[in-house]
Design an enzyme around this catalytic site. Sequence first.
Site, mmCIF file in Angstrom:
data_model
loop_
_atom_site.group_PDB
_atom_site.id
_atom_site.type_symbol
_atom_site.label_atom_id
_atom_site.label_comp_id
_atom_site.label_asym_id
_atom_site.label_seq_id
_atom_site.Cartn_x
_atom_site.Cartn_y
_atom_site.Cartn_z
ATOM 1 N N GLY A 172 0.809 -1.195 0.000
ATOM 2 C CA GLY A 172 0.000 0.000 0.000
ATOM 3 C C GLY A 172 0.854 1.262 0.000
ATOM 4 O O GLY A 172 1.962 1.302 -0.540
ATOM 5 N N SER A 173 0.357 2.299 0.668
ATOM 6 C CA SER A 173 0.923 3.649 0.566
ATOM 7 C C SER A 173 2.326 3.800 1.123
ATOM 8 O O SER A 173 2.941 4.850 0.953
ATOM 9 C CB SER A 173 0.002 4.636 1.289
ATOM 10 O OG SER A 173 -1.281 4.633 0.706
ATOM 11 N N ALA A 174 2.856 2.787 1.774
ATOM 12 C CA ALA A 174 4.204 2.889 2.336
ATOM 13 C C ALA A 174 5.242 3.197 1.260
ATOM 14 O O ALA A 174 6.296 3.782 1.554
ATOM 15 C CB ALA A 174 4.572 1.598 3.059
ATOM 16 N N ILE A 175 4.963 2.845 -0.008
ATOM 17 C CA ILE A 175 5.955 3.048 -1.064
ATOM 18 C C ILE A 175 5.770 4.389 -1.793
ATOM 19 O O ILE A 175 6.457 4.659 -2.786
ATOM 20 C CB ILE A 175 5.908 1.894 -2.088
ATOM 21 C CG1 ILE A 175 4.512 1.686 -2.688
ATOM 22 C CG2 ILE A 175 6.370 0.600 -1.447
ATOM 23 C CD1 ILE A 175 4.179 2.550 -3.859
ATOM 24 N N LYS A 176 4.879 5.243 -1.314
ATOM 25 C CA LYS A 176 4.616 6.499 -2.025
ATOM 26 C C LYS A 176 5.828 7.426 -2.069
ATOM 27 O O LYS A 176 5.921 8.288 -2.948
ATOM 28 C CB LYS A 176 3.418 7.204 -1.404
ATOM 29 C CG LYS A 176 2.089 6.533 -1.753
ATOM 30 C CD LYS A 176 0.898 7.216 -1.110
ATOM 31 C CE LYS A 176 -0.412 6.528 -1.530
ATOM 32 N NZ LYS A 176 -1.593 7.103 -0.843
#
Length: 690
Positions: free
Chosen positions: A401-405
Amino acid sequence: MKFSAIKKNRQKKKKSQLPLRLNILFVSVFLLFSLLIVQLGVVQILNGEEAQQEVDKTENTPSQKPVPRGEMYDADHNVVVDNDPVRSITYTPPKNGQTGNERLQLARDLAEYITIIKDEEELEEEITERNKKEYWYLLEGNQKIVNNRLTEEEQNLDTGDKYQAELDHITEDDLAEVEWSNEIYNVIAIKKELDAARGLSPHIVVNEGLTEEEYAKVATHLNQLPNIDATTDWKRQRSYENLLNGLIGGITSQEEGIPQEDREYYLANGYARNDRVGTSGLEQSYEDVLRGRKEKVQYVTNSDGDVIRSDVVVEGQRGKDLVLTVDMDLQQKVDEIVEDELRKAIDNPGNNTGFLEDATAVMMNPQTGEILAMSATHYDREEDEFKNQAYRTVYDAHAPGSAIKGATVLTGYDNGVIDIGTRLNEKEINIAGEIKDSYSDLGSSNNDLQALQKSSNVYMMRIAIALNGYNYTYGQPLALNPDAFQIFRNHFNQFGLGTETGIDLPFEATGYVGPSTQYSGLLLDFSIGQYDTYTTLQLAQYVSTIANDGYRLKPRLVSEIREPSNDGLGPIIEKNNPEVLNHVDMEQEYIDRVQEGFRRVFTRGTASGAWAGFPYEVAGKTGTAENPQYKDGKEYMTENLSLVGYTPTENPEMAFAVIVPKNGTSTSRNSINHDIGKRIVEAYYESKEE
């Protein structure tokens, strides 16, 4: 005159007798030499091989004895893995070999003093019908009986096939002639071990379960047990039974020996077939270091082929020692935290999906690559048991999810589709009727910092649309440029996402790489971490790279290799210094900008509520990814929860990643990722104070 004539006749007679005697002597010598030559010819031609074998019996024969493996220590030099001495009875086959009958007699003699399987039921189960047939076959007179049962065709078979045919002709009535007992089974079990010995390498007949009394009896009767020795073996002993499970690794038993699939490699490198070798984890990665130097022994045999003396030619040396980067006290605390929080989450009545079963965490030093802790707890629903399975941090991959944004924003910077301060419309994205938007109303537009702070999905998707290269129109289909996937992945790889981290383990997973399909919506999903999958270790390396100003360090579990010593740790042979795998190819101001965005996540963004009042500076990113599960023909929606971060925000010394897959949805999920994150950061700072 008369006297003179007589004298001349005598002299003439003497002269005639002398050559005759010489001739007889010469003929005799010739005949003797001829006989000798004939005899030598007979020996050479007819009995040469047998004579050479007799000579060989008394030659010095080299052999190698295995030595204990190297030990492992944690970062504070506490023993993690060492070797426990074990009483052992070994068998070294004579050079000229032994017949089956000779080994059977030796097994009978040895059975007077030892029982190699103590449990009677287990002993009986160990003995197969074939073992019984082989025993019966060796009893006096039975070989001839069975041989007479062979057909003419079977009589002409090769030795191995002929022996099998003989066994096949042994009947149940034949076996019924023997009064089978545990004593006979013990003899058979011992003989099986003797049969397994190869070459002149000592083969362990028994060590596990050997009593002190049995050992003493064998030791005092060695003169009656040719080729048997009472010695000391070793077995691997772990000081921390369940910590770093699967990462320390295992070794083969002597019965298994070197793996069949790698036999040529090991034999070419000086291993014997029954050597124990590492099969996983650090035991396998550092096999060449841990194996040690074998003791080389010269055996002197008599004319019967029995060993009469042995001389040590090369002293053996146990393997070299490893010093790990992990502090086992901190590791134990992290394991307890991960298991405790997983238990709480599973027991949480609000999280009622019934699929939650794993929680993982990795901690590493972003400036050196040293692993500080790797922890994973798995809940086995069938056994209703929580199991420590640290290997899942390296081998299990999940959508984060958003951890790689942070990586998405940096990809946008480097490709010129956004810059520092760029604002993008937060309006929902509609591709041919499919709506994609952020988790809530984040305003009309956001800049890059706000997008990270608030975890805007739309901002990341608009970066993906720009990289795709085709014009987007609300409500209309969006053509896909497959190269856009590769642009993203090339940049993500620079952070360790979707590629090997380089950790010093024999194998690591790199995650799932989704196909570059013709559906543009998947490219948008990729940009928010809901397409490709990554391991917890990859996420830890990713956030470490951002924390370390774009330098990606090779993670490692071993910091030093040391000489073996009988008194603590020996001198350092090799030190694993920090190794930079790559530097992210972009302007430093872009890295700084994402670092600021990560700081805001914890001070005023999506993590601020969970981390309010936390005593230590932390920067990072939260993540949630949909993870549908299927059971009994029905689909259930669950979510992966993730968290990446580092501390302190200036000159970070610890980076971490947490993944907990298959939680409840936004209406029923727990905060396990934050709960684990806060507690492991606290444990880290507490360990520094101790």
